[in-house]
Scaffold this motif. Structure first.
Motif, PDB file in Angstrom:
ATOM      1  N   ALA A 408       0.822  -1.208   0.000  1.00 41.71           N
ATOM      2  CA  ALA A 408       0.000   0.000   0.000  1.00 41.71           C
ATOM      3  C   ALA A 408       0.857   1.260   0.000  1.00 41.71           C
ATOM      4  CB  ALA A 408      -0.927  -0.003   1.212  1.00 41.71           C
ATOM      5  N   GLN A 409       2.118   1.112   0.408  1.00 41.54           N
ATOM      6  CA  GLN A 409       3.061   2.240   0.389  1.00 41.54           C
ATOM      7  C   GLN A 409       3.954   2.209  -0.849  1.00 41.54           C
ATOM      8  OE1 GLN A 409       5.037   2.649   4.330  1.00 41.54           O
ATOM      9  NE2 GLN A 409       3.648   1.032   4.991  1.00 41.54           N
ATOM     10  N   GLY A 410       3.633   1.325  -1.786  1.00 39.75           N
ATOM     11  CA  GLY A 410       4.423   1.213  -2.998  1.00 39.75           C
ATOM     12  C   GLY A 410       5.754   0.525  -2.796  1.00 39.75           C
ATOM     13  N   MET A 411       5.841  -0.348  -1.794  1.00 36.29           N
ATOM     14  CA  MET A 411       7.102  -0.998  -1.463  1.00 36.29           C
ATOM     15  C   MET A 411       6.939  -2.521  -1.470  1.00 36.29           C
ATOM     16  SD  MET A 411       8.254   1.419   1.745  1.00 36.29           S
ATOM     17  CE  MET A 411       9.559   0.273   2.193  1.00 36.29           C
ATOM     18  N   SER A 412       8.062  -3.201  -1.345  1.00 37.74           N
ATOM     19  CA  SER A 412       8.103  -4.649  -1.237  1.00 37.74           C
ATOM     20  C   SER A 412       8.870  -5.011   0.034  1.00 37.74           C
ATOM     21  CB  SER A 412       8.809  -5.261  -2.442  1.00 37.74           C
ATOM     22  OG  SER A 412      10.185  -4.892  -2.434  1.00 37.74           O
ATOM     23  N   LEU A 413       8.898  -6.300   0.360  1.00 35.98           N
ATOM     24  CA  LEU A 413       9.683  -6.716   1.521  1.00 35.98           C
ATOM     25  C   LEU A 413      11.178  -6.529   1.265  1.00 35.98           C
ATOM     26  CD1 LEU A 413       7.882  -9.897   2.917  1.00 35.98           C
ATOM     27  CD2 LEU A 413       7.554  -7.485   3.493  1.00 35.98           C
ATOM     28  N   THR A 414      11.604  -6.654   0.013  1.00 39.95           N
ATOM     29  CA  THR A 414      13.003  -6.359  -0.310  1.00 39.95           C
ATOM     30  C   THR A 414      13.330  -4.910   0.013  1.00 39.95           C
ATOM     31  OG1 THR A 414      13.043  -8.030  -2.062  1.00 39.95           O
ATOM     32  CG2 THR A 414      14.709  -6.292  -2.170  1.00 39.95           C
ATOM     33  N   ASP A 415      12.435  -3.990  -0.341  1.00 38.36           N
ATOM     34  CA  ASP A 415      12.640  -2.580  -0.007  1.00 38.36           C
ATOM     35  C   ASP A 415      12.709  -2.386   1.508  1.00 38.36           C
ATOM     36  OD1 ASP A 415      12.460  -1.896  -2.731  1.00 38.36           O
ATOM     37  OD2 ASP A 415      10.273  -1.693  -2.603  1.00 38.36           O
ATOM     38  N   THR A 416      11.851  -3.090   2.225  1.00 43.90           N
ATOM     39  CA  THR A 416      11.823  -2.945   3.678  1.00 43.90           C
ATOM     40  C   THR A 416      13.116  -3.444   4.306  1.00 43.90           C
ATOM     41  OG1 THR A 416       9.439  -3.333   3.569  1.00 43.90           O
ATOM     42  CG2 THR A 416      10.454  -3.414   5.739  1.00 43.90           C
ATOM     43  N   LEU A 417      13.653  -4.558   3.809  1.00 42.29           N
ATOM     44  CA  LEU A 417      14.939  -5.040   4.300  1.00 42.29           C
ATOM     45  C   LEU A 417      16.057  -4.038   4.013  1.00 42.29           C
ATOM     46  CD1 LEU A 417      14.689  -8.792   3.274  1.00 42.29           C
ATOM     47  CD2 LEU A 417      14.794  -7.911   5.610  1.00 42.29           C
ATOM     48  N   ASP A 418      15.993  -3.397   2.852  1.00 41.67           N
ATOM     49  CA  ASP A 418      16.988  -2.364   2.524  1.00 41.67           C
ATOM     50  C   ASP A 418      16.911  -1.201   3.504  1.00 41.67           C
ATOM     51  OD1 ASP A 418      17.833  -3.852   0.381  1.00 41.67           O
ATOM     52  OD2 ASP A 418      16.835  -2.624  -1.148  1.00 41.67           O
ATOM     53  N   LEU A 419      15.698  -0.778   3.848  1.00 43.33           N
ATOM     54  CA  LEU A 419      15.537   0.316   4.813  1.00 43.33           C
ATOM     55  C   LEU A 419      16.130  -0.052   6.172  1.00 43.33           C
ATOM     56  CD1 LEU A 419      11.902   1.597   4.081  1.00 43.33           C
ATOM     57  CD2 LEU A 419      14.060   2.774   3.590  1.00 43.33           C
ATOM     58  N   LEU A 420      15.883  -1.275   6.619  1.00 42.40           N
ATOM     59  CA  LEU A 420      16.438  -1.707   7.905  1.00 42.40           C
ATOM     60  C   LEU A 420      17.956  -1.741   7.855  1.00 42.40           C
ATOM     61  CD1 LEU A 420      13.964  -4.599   8.828  1.00 42.40           C
ATOM     62  CD2 LEU A 420      14.120  -2.348   9.916  1.00 42.40           C
ATOM     63  N   ALA A 421      18.531  -2.166   6.728  1.00 39.45           N
ATOM     64  CA  ALA A 421      19.982  -2.215   6.599  1.00 39.45           C
ATOM     65  C   ALA A 421      20.584  -0.815   6.621  1.00 39.45           C
ATOM     66  CB  ALA A 421      20.364  -2.940   5.315  1.00 39.45           C
ATOM     67  N   ARG A 422      19.966   0.121   5.917  1.00 35.80           N
ATOM     68  CA  ARG A 422      20.489   1.485   5.916  1.00 35.80           C
ATOM     69  C   ARG A 422      20.393   2.124   7.300  1.00 35.80           C
ATOM     70  NH1 ARG A 422      17.844   1.513   0.681  1.00 35.80           N
ATOM     71  NH2 ARG A 422      19.448   1.681  -0.956  1.00 35.80           N
ATOM     72  N   ARG A 423      19.369   1.742   8.037  1.00 31.29           N
ATOM     73  CA  ARG A 423      19.161   2.330   9.358  1.00 31.29           C
ATOM     74  C   ARG A 423      20.070   1.709  10.416  1.00 31.29           C
ATOM     75  NH1 ARG A 423      13.243   1.835  10.503  1.00 31.29           N
ATOM     76  NH2 ARG A 423      13.184   3.423   8.862  1.00 31.29           N
ATOM     77  N   HIS A 424      20.307   0.394  10.315  1.00 36.11           N
ATOM     78  CA  HIS A 424      20.987  -0.305  11.399  1.00 36.11           C
ATOM     79  C   HIS A 424      22.255  -1.040  10.978  1.00 36.11           C
ATOM     80  CE1 HIS A 424      17.401   0.472  13.741  1.00 36.11           C
ATOM     81  NE2 HIS A 424      16.656  -0.169  12.873  1.00 36.11           N
ATOM     82  N   GLY A 425      22.624  -0.946   9.699  1.00 36.63           N
ATOM     83  CA  GLY A 425      23.777  -1.680   9.212  1.00 36.63           C
ATOM     84  C   GLY A 425      23.369  -2.998   8.574  1.00 36.63           C
ATOM     85  N   VAL A 426      24.212  -3.477   7.662  1.00 36.40           N
ATOM     86  CA  VAL A 426      23.968  -4.777   7.028  1.00 36.40           C
ATOM     87  C   VAL A 426      24.255  -5.879   8.043  1.00 36.40           C
ATOM     88  CG1 VAL A 426      24.885  -6.401   5.335  1.00 36.40           C
ATOM     89  CG2 VAL A 426      24.416  -4.043   4.671  1.00 36.40           C
ATOM     90  N   HIS A 427      23.355  -6.820   8.124  1.00 33.52           N
ATOM     91  CA  HIS A 427      23.566  -8.011   8.944  1.00 33.52           C
ATOM     92  C   HIS A 427      23.324  -9.233   8.067  1.00 33.52           C
ATOM     93  CE1 HIS A 427      23.724  -6.315  13.139  1.00 33.52           C
ATOM     94  NE2 HIS A 427      23.351  -5.270  12.433  1.00 33.52           N
TER      95      HIS A 427
END
Length: 530
Positions: A408-427
């Motif tokens: 509904a926000q025009g995103m995918s789960l891949t996009d969401t994982l990218d956001l978490l990585a940018r915010r908290h670092g790649v794990h």
């Protein structure tokens, strides 16, 4: 009890004859190490002898559970008994119910198989004293098991497990333990579970197309019902894996984590143009998630799903509730959930491996309550108020809800994982398992690692610590962290190695992921040499 006495009093003539026909050496081995309560109760191969799952072991274990409950003041209380569809499960569940009934307990059981989380739900919903589920979850087809819940629908921990084991040593011969027939219950509790599982949906943003496999287990029908009740009507199932089948004919191991096991699911997902793929394990207490990616469908790791669901649950709470909310992960799971929790202002608790510990993560935290727990082995507890254990069906509902929410926000789960990585670092996380012959071989491997741990991993100096049965190797610098945890499995003859790399993200997320992936491969290469 001598070998001869055991055979003479085995209530199952098939296993009695099997034991009698064994050569003395093999028979002695069957009696050398009786089953004990491990990470998830009793588990072992279906065959004769005290080291295996059979009618005699189940009857004596149930007598022992009855003794412990009575000694704790719960004599005559309600107990719940369920089963999966594995070989022996129907016989074992009937015997369990009948022994409880003969000991004066009020027994609720069902004629048909039920997913494990239904039993955990029923114990908590009814305020029952205990529950037993006959299941070996995702173990090989040759296995079965005996999982015990006490008050609140929580898996037993010490001292209850040791008390039961002690009581087993004093139990009468299996054919001398009384049994009384039990009437089976209707589907009222099962229906209540389905209705509750549907309520974990938080958004009202449409219905993604879902591909689903039950992995030849018992979760298919209830998963469909829960998804439909939550408003997800566009569900396609892997027909060849939908009906319960104890032989698991299409997979080598009935575990969604095993390479290749989800191939049929991902093929279906691609064929129907699904938005998400869901794989339940055979007793439906675990849930694996597949997503479309730029280079084709892939299964998320348990950690990736844990990050996504944990972040989603916390994002839906108001600030007052978040401050008193607890999320939990195990020592072998990724450290990222802790960073996500801190970002939301919630508390994060790290527990020992297994949901018997994760379900108790809020114990002693006054005014706080558990809202989510996960372990890397695709176990997720998304509604602790109703099910204090991992629950693949409610996790599937929430995962579909998350897909609808981000779409509904025009995103995918891949996009969401990218956001978490940018915010908290790649794990990045990866696990490696080595099969062993028995517990002695596992113990020898762990002793070698404790006595001579590596001082360096992937170019980083590491320090070794021992906590319980696990060895932790940790190191890194300001840019990178590396961690390896090695422990024996509590449910299978394996030694497991869990690796994690954390990498700070600058301007180039892809470059950070490449660095982390390269380090991960170096960690795994080192682990293979131990």
């Amino acid at each position: 009890m001598t070998e001869e006495d055991w055979i003479a009093h085995d209530p199952d003539p098939v296993t009695a004859a099997e034991l009698a026909a064994l050569d003395p050496g093999e028979r002695a081995a069957r009696f050398a190490r009786p089953l004990t309560f491990g990470t998830a109760g009793l588990r072992g191969p279906v065959r004769g002898g005290p080291d295996s799952m059979n009618l005699a072991v189940v009857v004596r274990a149930t007598w022992a559970v009855s003794r412990v409950l009575t000694e704790r003041g719960f004599g005559g209380s309600t107990v719940v008994v369920g089963r999966d569809a594995r070989h022996g499960s129907a016989q074992f569940a009937s015997a369990t119910a009948e022994v409880f009934a003969a000991q004066g307990f009020s027994v609720i059981t069902w004629e048909n198989p039920v997913p494990t989380p239904v039993v955990a739900f029923a114990v908590r919903h009814l305020g029952a004293a205990a529950g037993v589920q006959i299941t070996a979850s995702h173990n090989p087809r040759t296995d079965n098991g005996y999982k015990v819940y006490f008050e609140g629908g929580l898996q037993i921990v010490s001292p209850a497990d040791r008390e039961i084991e002690a009581a087993i040593t004093t139990a009468p011969a299996a054919d001398e333990i009384p049994r009384r027939p039990v009437h089976t219950a209707d589907d009222t509790l099962v229906d209540a579970y389905v209705a509750r599982a549907a309520t974990v949906r938080r958004s009202a943003n449409g219905s993604p197309r879902v591909a689903l496999t039950a992995m030849h287990g018992v979760g298919g029908e209830l998963a469909l019902r829960a998804l439909h009740a939550a408003g997800f009507d566009d569900v396609h199932t892997v027909a060849s894996q939908f009906a319960p089948d104890p032989d698991f004919p299409t997979v080598a191991f009935p575990n969604p984590e095993e390479p290749g096991t989800a191939d049929a699911l991902l093929q279906l997902a691609g064929d129907v143009g699904a938005d998400i793929a869901i794989a339940l394990d055979p007793d439906a207490d675990r849930c694996a998630v597949g997503i479309p990616a730029p280079d084709g469908w892939r299964m998320l790791s348990g950690d990736e799903t844990g990050w996504l669901l944990g972040d989603y649950i916390l994002s839906t709470l108001d600030s007052a509730d978040t401050a008193t909310s607890v999320v939990a992960s195990s020592v072998v799971s990724s450290a990222l959930l802790g960073k996500i929790a801190a970002d939301h202002g919630a508390r994060h608790v790290v527990t020992l491996t297994g949901f018997k510990w994760l379900a108790r993560a809020d114990a002693g935290l006054t005014g706080c309550s558990l809202v989510y727990a996960y372990e890397e082995a695709i176990g997720h507890c998304v509604d602790p108020a109703a099910v204090r254990d991992k629950d693949g069906i409610s996790a599937a509902v929430l995962a579909c809800d998350l897909v609808a929410h981000v779409a509904a926000q025009g995103m995918s789960l891949t996009d969401t994982l990218d956001l978490l990585a940018r915010r908290h670092g790649v794990h990045t996380t990866a696990a490696l398992s080595r099969r062993v012959a028995d517990a002695d071989e596992a113990a020898a491997m762990m002793n070698r690692l404790r006595q001579d741990p590596p001082a360096e991993l992937a170019g980083f100096a590491v320090s070794a610590t021992v906590d319980g049965d696990a060895v932790f190797l940790t190191g890194g610098d300001r840019q990178t962290t590396v961690r390896v945890v090695v422990r024996p499995s509590g449910t299978e003859p394996k030694v497991k190695c869990y690796t994690e790399v954390g990498e700070a993200v600058g301007a180039d997320l892809a470059a950070a992921r490449r660095r982390a992936a390269a380090l991960q491969q170096r960690l795994l290469a080192s682990a293979r040499s131990w």
